[in-house]
Motif scaffolding. Structure first.
Motif, short mmCIF file in Angstrom:
data_model
loop_
_atom_site.label_atom_id
_atom_site.label_comp_id
_atom_site.label_asym_id
_atom_site.label_seq_id
_atom_site.Cartn_x
_atom_site.Cartn_y
_atom_site.Cartn_z
N ARG B 81 0.85 -1.21 0.00
CA ARG B 81 0.00 0.00 0.00
C ARG B 81 0.87 1.25 0.00
O ARG B 81 0.82 2.08 0.90
N THR B 82 1.67 1.38 -1.03
CA THR B 82 2.66 2.47 -1.08
C THR B 82 1.99 3.83 -0.94
O THR B 82 0.85 4.06 -1.39
N GLU B 83 2.74 4.74 -0.33
CA GLU B 83 2.32 6.12 -0.14
C GLU B 83 3.36 7.03 -0.79
O GLU B 83 4.50 6.63 -1.00
N GLN B 84 2.96 8.27 -1.07
CA GLN B 84 3.90 9.18 -1.72
C GLN B 84 5.14 9.40 -0.87
O GLN B 84 6.23 9.60 -1.38
N GLY B 85 4.98 9.34 0.43
CA GLY B 85 6.12 9.51 1.33
C GLY B 85 7.12 8.38 1.26
O GLY B 85 8.21 8.50 1.82
N ASP B 86 6.76 7.30 0.59
CA ASP B 86 7.71 6.19 0.44
C ASP B 86 8.70 6.45 -0.69
O ASP B 86 9.66 5.70 -0.86
#
Lengths: 118, 115
Positions: B81-86
């Motif tokens: 569930r990748t996030e932009q902060g990753d």
């Protein structure tokens, strides 16, 4: 917990000059390693020089030398006769020492961006 | 052996997707590290292995992150569930620990962009 601080975000020097990058660290350990790593633009990180804390003699590698002050917890890198290829990010790093040490991860500072100007 | 190898070199993914990165260490190295590096910053420790045993996980490593080194050779790092902060460079390094730890060799990293 150990911390590594590099107070110079960016530096520029003329080719052939000598430059010194600063690093301080905080630890309660007595046995540890200190490192300087170089990360050229878009290239992988490579080890420049390494110092064992139990050694009083400062490490040298050709044009690279360190000034290790254990009591002051200071570990600066001196680059002599700087070359254009020395342009890179430089990271100071700390690692605890000991056989089978389960807490010997490498801790990095935020880095100093060094520009060698022609 | 040409050093530490990471695959892929670049990954662009949509927010919410899962991604997996692979690291192949130098063949005789028993220690393997994962770090995350954002632009202009130093590498931040994520986790490391001694052979197949995971020794430590950083508090930075949320439950969306998991790393494995099942046979003590290559390792994978999965982000769910990748996030932009990753979005960051994910670095792998390996070293040989025989009595004491030696120099860590780094791979070229996997650059993740989450859109």
């Amino acid at each position: 917990a150990q911390t590594v601080t590099q107070s110079q975000p960016e530096m520029s020097v003329q080719e052939a000059e000598t430059v010194t990058l600063s690093c301080t660290y905080d630890t309660s350990e007595n046995n540890y390693y200190l490192f300087w790593y170089k990360q050229p633009p878009s290239r992988q990180m490579i080890l420049v020089i390494r110092q064992e804390a139990y050694k009083q003699q400062n490490a040298t590698e050709n044009r690279f030398s360190v000034n290790f002050q254990k009591a002051a917890k200071s570990f600066s890198l001196k680059i002599s006769d700087s070359q254009l290829g020395d342009t890179a990010m430089y990271f100071c790093a700390f690692m605890k020492h000991g056989p089978r040490n389960r807490d010997d991860k490498i801790i990095f500072g935020k880095g100093t961006r060094l520009h060698i100007l022609p | 052996d040409t050093g530490v190898s990471q695959d892929p070199r670049h990954k662009i993914t949509k927010r919410g997707q899962n991604v997996t990165f692979r690291c192949d260490p130098i063949s005789e190295h028993n220690r393997l590290y994962w770090y995350r590096q954002t632009l202009g910053q130093g590498p931040e420790f994520l986790t490391y292995f001694q052979n197949e045993a995971q020794l430590e996980k950083s508090r930075l490593l949320s439950d969306r992150f998991s790393a494995e080194r099942p046979k003590g050779s290559f390792s994978t790092l999965e982000i769910q569930r990748t996030e932009q902060g990753d979005s960051a460079m994910y670095l792998c390094a390996s070293s040989l620990v025989q009595g004491e730890n030696t120099e860590a060799f780094f791979g070229q990293g996997t650059r993740l962009t989450v859109v």
